[in-house]
Design a protein around this motif. Structure first.
Motif, mmCIF file in Angstrom:
data_model
loop_
_atom_site.group_PDB
_atom_site.id
_atom_site.type_symbol
_atom_site.label_atom_id
_atom_site.label_comp_id
_atom_site.label_asym_id
_atom_site.label_seq_id
_atom_site.Cartn_x
_atom_site.Cartn_y
_atom_site.Cartn_z
ATOM 1 N N GLN A 1 135.818 79.721 38.572
ATOM 2 C CA GLN A 1 134.699 78.795 37.787
ATOM 3 C C GLN A 1 134.216 77.640 38.290
ATOM 4 N N TRP A 2 134.998 77.096 38.949
ATOM 5 C CA TRP A 2 134.751 75.661 39.761
ATOM 6 C C TRP A 2 134.376 75.803 41.250
ATOM 7 N N ALA A 3 133.780 77.134 41.705
ATOM 8 C CA ALA A 3 133.452 77.362 42.968
ATOM 9 C C ALA A 3 132.455 76.367 43.451
ATOM 10 N N ILE A 4 132.394 75.935 44.831
ATOM 11 C CA ILE A 4 131.346 75.251 45.271
ATOM 12 C C ILE A 4 129.935 76.047 45.072
ATOM 13 N N LYS A 5 128.940 75.126 44.879
ATOM 14 C CA LYS A 5 127.646 75.705 44.720
ATOM 15 C C LYS A 5 127.131 76.315 46.114
ATOM 16 N N PRO A 6 126.409 77.176 46.073
ATOM 17 C CA PRO A 6 126.023 77.810 47.324
ATOM 18 C C PRO A 6 125.182 76.824 48.147
ATOM 19 N N GLY A 7 125.228 77.112 49.538
ATOM 20 C CA GLY A 7 124.826 76.288 50.512
ATOM 21 C C GLY A 7 124.912 76.931 51.872
ATOM 22 N N GLY A 8 126.151 77.295 52.133
ATOM 23 C CA GLY A 8 126.496 78.027 53.171
ATOM 24 C C GLY A 8 126.681 77.010 54.567
ATOM 25 N N PRO A 9 127.489 77.449 55.500
ATOM 26 C CA PRO A 9 127.623 76.591 56.542
ATOM 27 C C PRO A 9 126.588 76.363 57.487
ATOM 28 N N THR B 1 137.716 66.702 58.285
ATOM 29 C CA THR B 1 137.651 68.466 58.927
ATOM 30 C C THR B 1 137.118 69.251 57.701
ATOM 31 N N SER B 2 136.971 68.784 56.472
ATOM 32 C CA SER B 2 136.564 69.910 55.505
ATOM 33 C C SER B 2 135.854 69.085 54.186
ATOM 34 N N GLY B 3 135.249 69.692 53.368
ATOM 35 C CA GLY B 3 134.627 68.956 52.449
ATOM 36 C C GLY B 3 133.141 69.207 51.933
ATOM 37 N N THR B 4 132.555 69.017 51.135
ATOM 38 C CA THR B 4 131.034 69.043 50.983
ATOM 39 C C THR B 4 130.647 68.288 49.710
ATOM 40 N N SER B 5 129.494 67.933 49.691
ATOM 41 C CA SER B 5 128.650 66.983 48.447
ATOM 42 C C SER B 5 128.395 67.996 47.523
ATOM 43 N N HIS B 6 128.394 69.348 47.707
ATOM 44 C CA HIS B 6 127.751 70.543 46.727
ATOM 45 C C HIS B 6 128.767 70.764 45.933
ATOM 46 N N ASN B 7 129.979 70.397 45.775
ATOM 47 C CA ASN B 7 130.861 70.574 44.702
ATOM 48 C C ASN B 7 130.564 69.987 43.435
ATOM 49 N N PRO B 8 130.583 70.795 42.537
ATOM 50 C CA PRO B 8 129.971 70.323 40.994
ATOM 51 C C PRO B 8 130.595 69.225 40.566
ATOM 52 N N THR C 1 142.444 63.312 40.984
ATOM 53 C CA THR C 1 142.189 63.213 39.134
ATOM 54 C C THR C 1 141.025 62.267 39.181
ATOM 55 N N ASP C 2 141.031 61.066 39.779
ATOM 56 C CA ASP C 2 139.819 60.133 39.713
ATOM 57 C C ASP C 2 138.503 60.567 39.815
ATOM 58 N N VAL C 3 138.162 61.448 40.743
ATOM 59 C CA VAL C 3 136.774 61.922 41.098
ATOM 60 C C VAL C 3 135.809 62.103 39.826
ATOM 61 N N PRO C 4 136.474 63.231 39.004
ATOM 62 C CA PRO C 4 135.699 63.335 37.722
ATOM 63 C C PRO C 4 135.501 62.546 36.701
ATOM 64 N N LEU C 5 136.624 61.503 36.776
ATOM 65 C CA LEU C 5 136.401 60.535 35.993
ATOM 66 C C LEU C 5 135.594 59.535 36.380
ATOM 67 N N ILE C 6 135.280 59.132 37.761
ATOM 68 C CA ILE C 6 134.443 58.278 38.058
ATOM 69 C C ILE C 6 133.185 58.930 38.007
ATOM 70 N N PHE C 7 132.921 59.806 38.211
ATOM 71 C CA PHE C 7 131.479 60.534 38.181
ATOM 72 C C PHE C 7 131.318 60.919 36.649
ATOM 73 N N HIS C 8 131.960 60.645 35.603
ATOM 74 C CA HIS C 8 131.916 60.710 34.284
ATOM 75 C C HIS C 8 131.589 62.522 34.105
ATOM 76 N N ASN C 9 132.524 63.088 34.894
ATOM 77 C CA ASN C 9 132.432 64.651 34.675
ATOM 78 C C ASN C 9 133.571 65.323 34.440
ATOM 79 N N PRO C 10 134.378 64.835 33.542
ATOM 80 C CA PRO C 10 135.788 65.422 33.236
ATOM 81 C C PRO C 10 135.714 66.875 32.812
ATOM 82 N N GLU C 11 134.732 67.327 32.387
ATOM 83 C CA GLU C 11 134.633 68.676 32.000
ATOM 84 C C GLU C 11 134.227 69.486 33.362
ATOM 85 N N LEU C 12 133.594 68.989 34.242
ATOM 86 C CA LEU C 12 133.447 69.867 35.406
ATOM 87 C C LEU C 12 134.641 69.923 36.616
ATOM 88 N N TRP C 13 135.645 69.900 36.282
ATOM 89 C CA TRP C 13 136.801 69.872 37.335
ATOM 90 C C TRP C 13 138.131 70.343 36.345
#
Length: 532
Positions: free
Chosen positions: A112-120, A152-159, A443-455
């Protein structure tokens, strides 16, 4: 050599096929897109057509740099070519090629929390902008987010990085992708002078993205004179490095690190050994190292992982002239206010066994703490009698590692005596799996983006919105004014004498030198930052 390459192509193709499969899972949106005319923005490279979603304008996959493949691989980033027609900016651009994350972390692997499409792909120098106004002279503060994942990993596409809520608060939100791993930090400078900067090109990508913001953000209603860089984990480490880079001076005006303090960078010597390991894994002699620019990137990703090579920025003497915060804070960013903090159970990121009893946890503590383990355990247990044994261990490890490093960074920044610095500790436990992880890394990331329901860490909690109000409010205030104080939660600047620290919890507030007695007992070291 051919045999090795064939093996790596096979393994890496499987790896990247798995990545594409994971990325293909549809993102479950929380609200319908708004109807209306598509927004168009002017940039120095051409016009962009975005999309209005949930009351904000969103532009995705915007190129801030040229393709980094082929002759551009391992080289400093180049600006993108301009275009004539209106360019569609509604789809995600490429994410940087990378290995899949470890499967040990339960809360990162729900579909349900998969990274949005974009592809490497190596054409990954892209950014995304979320704003409520276009070319309206709004002079909104810019919140420039740098994703985690180590180097080495990560993306801005994460919801979780959805900028909608912060944009509605009054910010322009920019998120970016940039080169990672061997493609961003393979040090080849000892082999040929034209590769002198190959060990730091991933950081140069971020500087180029900040230059794009300076040149173009006014068209999106933003203020190029109020840019805040912020990031969690590896993103915080990148912020620390930017603070020491002369090429980044003047491109940002506030900086925030979340569980990602970096005191030191990599050395040329260690980086050269990693390059040797990668080439040995590929059976590639040093004399033929230029072939690294032509081979499929899957080879490099696979060989980097299999060889155990480490990739991170290198102190090259030019782009990175010094370590970020050792032995002191960098003078080049002395006028930039800084905010930093960590989470009380950061180190639980890598824990899979939460069924430890008290005796087993104490035995584990003794391995890490030696002769002082019993005394330290009793003190921590007395301070938090209801904490699970696993979380007592996590709190000790986090205090020794990321919390200690974060306070060192903030103390050294304050010692410059110019721009203020601010320190926080997040104690609110993530509600995921009945709170078993505590206030774990992320834990802090969805709180700082005010997206507690998106993680999944923070979804479904009655306190989640309140915590998001606290943290997002403070970070937005910091972006706007250089001071994170809000009417609800006043936050004094850090001073060596009083060590004021904002403690975020269901009842948040500043405390002077919290946990002083506990922290004084701990031996140095211990890690605990994790790498996500």
């Amino acid at each position: 050599m051919k045999s090795n390459r064939r093996t790596f192509l096979s393994n890496s193709s499987l790896l990247m096929t798995g990545a594409r499969a994971a990325l293909a899972v549809p993102f479950v949106a929380t609200a319908a897109r708004s109807a209306g005319a598509a927004p168009v923005a002017d940039t120095t490279y051409g016009k962009l057509r975005g999309r209005t979603e949930n009351g904000v304008h969103v532009f995705r996959g915007v190129p801030y740099g040229a393709d980094t493949s082929g002759k551009n691989r391992f080289m400093p980033p180049q600006k993108p070519a301009p275009w004539k027609d209106v360019r569609e900016a509604v789809n995600w651009g490429h994410l940087a090629p990378q290995s899949l994350a470890s499967g040990n972390y339960d809360y990162t692997h729900s579909t349900q929390w998969a990274i949005k499409p974009g592809g490497p792909g190596e054409d990954c120098l892209v950014l995304n902008v979320t704003t409520t106004g276009l070319k309206d002279g709004g002079k909104r503060p810019v919140m420039f987010s740098i994703h985690g994942g180590g180097f080495t990993s990560g993306t801005s596409h994460n919801p979780v990085f959805d900028g909608t809520a912060l944009a509605k608060m009054g910010a322009v939100v920019v998120t970016i992708n940039h080169r990672l791993g061997a493609l961003g930090y393979l040090h080849l400078g000892d082999l040929a002078p034209e590769f002198a900067q190959s060990g730091v090109v991933g950081m140069m990508d971020i500087v180029l993205a900040l230059q794009w913001v300076k040149e173009n953000i006014e068209a999106f209603g933003g203020d190029p004179g109020r840019v805040m860089i912020f990031g969690q984990s590896g993103g915080g480490s990148k912020v620390c490095h930017l603070m020491a880079m002369p090429s980044a001076k003047g491109l940002f005006h506030r900086a925030a690190i979340q569980s990602g303090a970096a005191l030191r960078s990599g050395t040329k010597e260690n980086a050269a050994r990693s390059a040797e390991r990668l080439m040995a894994q590929l059976s590639l002699p040093k004399a033929r190292f230029r072939e690294l620019q032509q081979m499929p990137y899957e080879f490099l990703i696979g060989a980097g992982g299999a060889s155990g090579a480490q990739f991170s920025p290198v102190v090259d003497g030019t782009v990175m002239p010094r370590d970020p915060f050792d032995p002191d804070a960098p003078a080049v960013s002395a006028d930039v206010p800084m905010l930093g903090g960590s989470n009380s159970e950061d180190s639980n990121l890598s824990r899979t066994n939460f069924a430890l009893d008290e005796a087993a946890a104490q035995a584990e503590a003794k391995t890490a703490l030696g002769n002082d383990a019993d005394k330290i355990w009793k003190a921590y247990r007395a301070a938090a009698p209801k904490l699970s044994p696993a979380n007592v261990l996590a709190r000790i490890a986090s205090d020794r590692g990321v919390r200690a490093n974060t306070r060192t960074v903030i103390e050294r920044k304050a010692a410059l005596g110019k721009a203020p610095s601010f320190l926080y500790l997040l104690k609110w436990p993530a509600p995921f799996m009945d709170g078993r992880y505590g206030s774990v890394h992320g834990t802090d990331v969805p709180l700082i983006f005010h997206n507690p329901e998106l993680w999944p860490l923070t979804a479904g909690s009655a306190d989640g919105k309140r915590m998001a109000d606290y943290m997002a409010g403070a970070f937005f205030a910091f972006a706007k004014t250089g001071n994170p104080s809000t009417p609800e939660v006043p936050w004094p600047a850090y001073t060596p004498a009083q060590k004021p620290t904002m403690v975020f919890d269901t009842k948040s507030g500043a405390q002077n030198d919290p946990d002083h007695e506990l922290l004084a007992m701990l031996p140095p070291g211990g890690g605990g930052r994790g790498g996500r």
